[in-house]
Design a protein around this motif. Structure first.
Motif, PDB file in Angstrom:
ATOM      1  N   SER A  10       0.903  -0.981   0.209  1.00  0.00           N
ATOM      2  CA  SER A  10       0.100   0.014  -0.008  1.00  0.00           C
ATOM      3  C   SER A  10       0.924   1.160  -0.111  1.00  0.00           C
ATOM      4  CB  SER A  10      -1.263  -0.101   0.872  1.00  0.00           C
ATOM      5  OG  SER A  10      -2.178  -1.152   0.980  1.00  0.00           O
ATOM      6  N   MET A  11       1.992   0.823   0.740  1.00  0.00           N
ATOM      7  CA  MET A  11       2.887   2.511   0.552  1.00  0.00           C
ATOM      8  C   MET A  11       3.532   2.526  -0.737  1.00  0.00           C
ATOM      9  SD  MET A  11       4.690   2.283   4.540  1.00  0.00           S
ATOM     10  CE  MET A  11       5.371   0.932   4.161  1.00  0.00           C
ATOM     11  N   CYS A  12       3.744   1.942  -1.765  1.00  0.00           N
ATOM     12  CA  CYS A  12       4.385   1.235  -2.839  1.00  0.00           C
ATOM     13  C   CYS A  12       3.321   2.225  -3.868  1.00  0.00           C
ATOM     14  CB  CYS A  12       4.587  -0.235  -3.116  1.00  0.00           C
ATOM     15  SG  CYS A  12       6.165  -0.593  -2.652  1.00  0.00           S
ATOM     16  N   LYS A  13       2.181   1.954  -3.315  1.00  0.00           N
ATOM     17  CA  LYS A  13       0.769   2.635  -4.088  1.00  0.00           C
ATOM     18  C   LYS A  13       0.819   3.827  -4.024  1.00  0.00           C
ATOM     19  CE  LYS A  13      -1.018  -1.820  -4.944  1.00  0.00           C
ATOM     20  NZ  LYS A  13      -2.165  -2.988  -3.752  1.00  0.00           N
ATOM     21  N   ALA A  14       0.724   4.622  -2.355  1.00  0.00           N
ATOM     22  CA  ALA A  14       0.520   5.239  -2.089  1.00  0.00           C
ATOM     23  C   ALA A  14       1.642   6.418  -2.677  1.00  0.00           C
ATOM     24  CB  ALA A  14       0.274   5.922  -0.312  1.00  0.00           C
ATOM     25  N   MET A  15       2.979   5.757  -2.558  1.00  0.00           N
ATOM     26  CA  MET A  15       4.224   6.938  -3.357  1.00  0.00           C
ATOM     27  C   MET A  15       3.468   7.295  -4.705  1.00  0.00           C
ATOM     28  SD  MET A  15       7.317   8.105  -2.464  1.00  0.00           S
ATOM     29  CE  MET A  15       8.694   8.066  -3.200  1.00  0.00           C
ATOM     30  N   PRO A  16       3.877   8.718  -5.237  1.00  0.00           N
ATOM     31  CA  PRO A  16       3.398   9.247  -6.279  1.00  0.00           C
ATOM     32  C   PRO A  16       4.266   8.630  -7.704  1.00  0.00           C
ATOM     33  CG  PRO A  16       3.520  11.193  -4.406  1.00  0.00           C
ATOM     34  CD  PRO A  16       3.866   9.654  -3.855  1.00  0.00           C
ATOM     35  N   GLY A  17       4.283   7.880  -8.371  1.00  0.00           N
ATOM     36  CA  GLY A  17       4.652   6.907  -9.358  1.00  0.00           C
ATOM     37  C   GLY A  17       5.415   5.749  -8.783  1.00  0.00           C
ATOM     38  N   GLY A  18       4.480   5.313  -7.677  1.00  0.00           N
ATOM     39  CA  GLY A  18       4.453   3.902  -7.466  1.00  0.00           C
ATOM     40  C   GLY A  18       5.714   3.005  -7.188  1.00  0.00           C
ATOM     41  N   PRO A  20       8.149   1.618  -9.214  1.00  0.00           N
ATOM     42  CA  PRO A  20       9.538   2.043  -9.230  1.00  0.00           C
ATOM     43  C   PRO A  20       9.950   3.697  -8.527  1.00  0.00           C
ATOM     44  CG  PRO A  20       7.725   1.715 -11.363  1.00  0.00           C
ATOM     45  CD  PRO A  20       7.131   2.088  -9.990  1.00  0.00           C
ATOM     46  N   VAL A  21       9.410   4.295  -7.983  1.00  0.00           N
ATOM     47  CA  VAL A  21       9.977   5.348  -7.795  1.00  0.00           C
ATOM     48  C   VAL A  21      10.063   4.920  -6.238  1.00  0.00           C
ATOM     49  CG1 VAL A  21       9.117   8.065  -7.061  1.00  0.00           C
ATOM     50  CG2 VAL A  21       8.077   7.054  -9.388  1.00  0.00           C
ATOM     51  N   MET A  22       9.489   4.552  -5.732  1.00  0.00           N
ATOM     52  CA  MET A  22       9.697   4.350  -4.555  1.00  0.00           C
ATOM     53  C   MET A  22      10.648   2.642  -4.045  1.00  0.00           C
ATOM     54  SD  MET A  22       8.567   4.132  -1.074  1.00  0.00           S
ATOM     55  CE  MET A  22       6.955   4.129  -0.425  1.00  0.00           C
ATOM     56  N   ALA A  23      10.810   2.567  -4.685  1.00  0.00           N
ATOM     57  CA  ALA A  23      12.038   2.064  -4.985  1.00  0.00           C
ATOM     58  C   ALA A  23      13.818   2.687  -5.247  1.00  0.00           C
ATOM     59  CB  ALA A  23      12.593   0.830  -6.992  1.00  0.00           C
ATOM     60  N   ALA A  24      13.416   3.871  -6.243  1.00  0.00           N
ATOM     61  CA  ALA A  24      14.346   4.904  -7.244  1.00  0.00           C
ATOM     62  C   ALA A  24      15.217   5.483  -5.562  1.00  0.00           C
ATOM     63  CB  ALA A  24      14.061   5.735  -7.471  1.00  0.00           C
ATOM     64  N   ALA A  25      14.024   5.807  -4.644  1.00  0.00           N
ATOM     65  CA  ALA A  25      13.751   6.595  -3.484  1.00  0.00           C
ATOM     66  C   ALA A  25      14.120   5.878  -2.327  1.00  0.00           C
ATOM     67  CB  ALA A  25      12.339   7.342  -2.584  1.00  0.00           C
ATOM     68  N   LYS A  30      13.550  -2.222  -8.931  1.00  0.00           N
ATOM     69  CA  LYS A  30      12.332  -2.315  -8.413  1.00  0.00           C
ATOM     70  C   LYS A  30      11.805  -3.587  -7.767  1.00  0.00           C
ATOM     71  CE  LYS A  30       7.568  -2.357 -10.808  1.00  0.00           C
ATOM     72  NZ  LYS A  30       7.347  -3.838 -11.221  1.00  0.00           N
ATOM     73  N   ASP A  31      12.836  -4.642  -9.012  1.00  0.00           N
ATOM     74  CA  ASP A  31      13.115  -5.879  -8.592  1.00  0.00           C
ATOM     75  C   ASP A  31      13.578  -6.253  -7.611  1.00  0.00           C
ATOM     76  OD1 ASP A  31      12.018  -6.397 -11.109  1.00  0.00           O
ATOM     77  OD2 ASP A  31      13.922  -6.576 -11.882  1.00  0.00           O
ATOM     78  N   ALA A  32      13.845  -5.605  -7.182  1.00  0.00           N
ATOM     79  CA  ALA A  32      14.706  -5.874  -5.849  1.00  0.00           C
ATOM     80  C   ALA A  32      14.226  -5.199  -4.612  1.00  0.00           C
ATOM     81  CB  ALA A  32      16.143  -4.840  -5.435  1.00  0.00           C
ATOM     82  N   LEU A  33      13.112  -4.606  -4.535  1.00  0.00           N
ATOM     83  CA  LEU A  33      12.003  -3.628  -3.581  1.00  0.00           C
ATOM     84  C   LEU A  33      11.461  -4.938  -3.705  1.00  0.00           C
ATOM     85  CD1 LEU A  33      10.543  -2.143  -2.109  1.00  0.00           C
ATOM     86  CD2 LEU A  33       9.876  -0.777  -3.682  1.00  0.00           C
ATOM     87  N   GLU A  34      10.869  -5.166  -4.982  1.00  0.00           N
ATOM     88  CA  GLU A  34       9.177  -6.607  -4.976  1.00  0.00           C
ATOM     89  C   GLU A  34       9.947  -7.807  -4.170  1.00  0.00           C
ATOM     90  OE1 GLU A  34       8.489  -7.243  -9.032  1.00  0.00           O
ATOM     91  OE2 GLU A  34       6.966  -5.692  -8.885  1.00  0.00           O
ATOM     92  N   ASN A  35      10.991  -7.845  -4.361  1.00  0.00           N
ATOM     93  CA  ASN A  35      11.996  -9.337  -3.818  1.00  0.00           C
ATOM     94  C   ASN A  35      12.375  -9.003  -2.061  1.00  0.00           C
ATOM     95  OD1 ASN A  35      13.034 -10.495  -6.169  1.00  0.00           O
ATOM     96  ND2 ASN A  35      14.617 -10.003  -6.236  1.00  0.00           N
TER      97      ASN A  35
END
Length: 148
Positions: A10-18, A20-25, A30-35
């Motif tokens: 939910s936090m990833c979805k709430a992040m503007p840009g979803g 990919p942007v959360m992972a970059a931040a 994105k794959d590493a975050l999903e893992n």
């Protein structure tokens, strides 16, 4: 633990840009975050990363999930930049309204001798609102009336 994983999602979805942007931040792909979120390959989200995700997303979802896992409730404290007695009175009246709502809902829910799932959810939501209002009222009172 599903509650905590859902908070990550939910936090990833709430992040503007979803995602990919959360992972970059967070400084990862994105794959590493999903893992980490889905606990693949023995990975997991650290508490530090979860707190960063919460800050980046502008939510309290991780804190709420941790509280729920501990059979508790997360209660955000109000910003007390400019508070006065009138604001405390407003919160107090909201608390009184919630207690009245609890009394009405409780009577209705128990009238037939059984509390169903929907009724239980309503009663729990009112309980949470009452806990929140009491905590906020005390916090505001202490900010205004306690000496530093």
């Amino acid at each position: 633990m599903d509650t905590i994983r859902i908070s990550y999602q939910s936090m990833c979805k709430a992040m503007p840009g979803g995602w990919p942007v959360m992972a970059a931040a967070l400084g990862m792909s994105k794959d590493a975050l999903e893992n980490r979120v889905y606990e693949r390959k023995g990975q997991s989200v650290s508490v530090h990363e979860a707190l960063q995700m919460q800050a980046f997303s502008g939510t309290t979802l991780f804190a709420e999930a941790v509280a729920a896992e501990a059979c508790g409730v997360f209660i955000p404290l109000p910003d007390v930049a400019a508070v006065d007695d009138e604001e405390i009175q407003r919160v107090y009246m909201e608390l009184v309204d919630e207690v009245g709502r609890l009394a009405r809902e409780w009577r209705e829910a128990t009238r037939d001798g059984e509390v169903d799932k929907r009724e239980r959810q309503r009663l729990e939501a009112i309980r949470d609102a009452i806990c929140t209002k009491v905590t906020q009222m005390n916090h505001l009172t202490f900010q205004v009336f306690c000496r530093s």
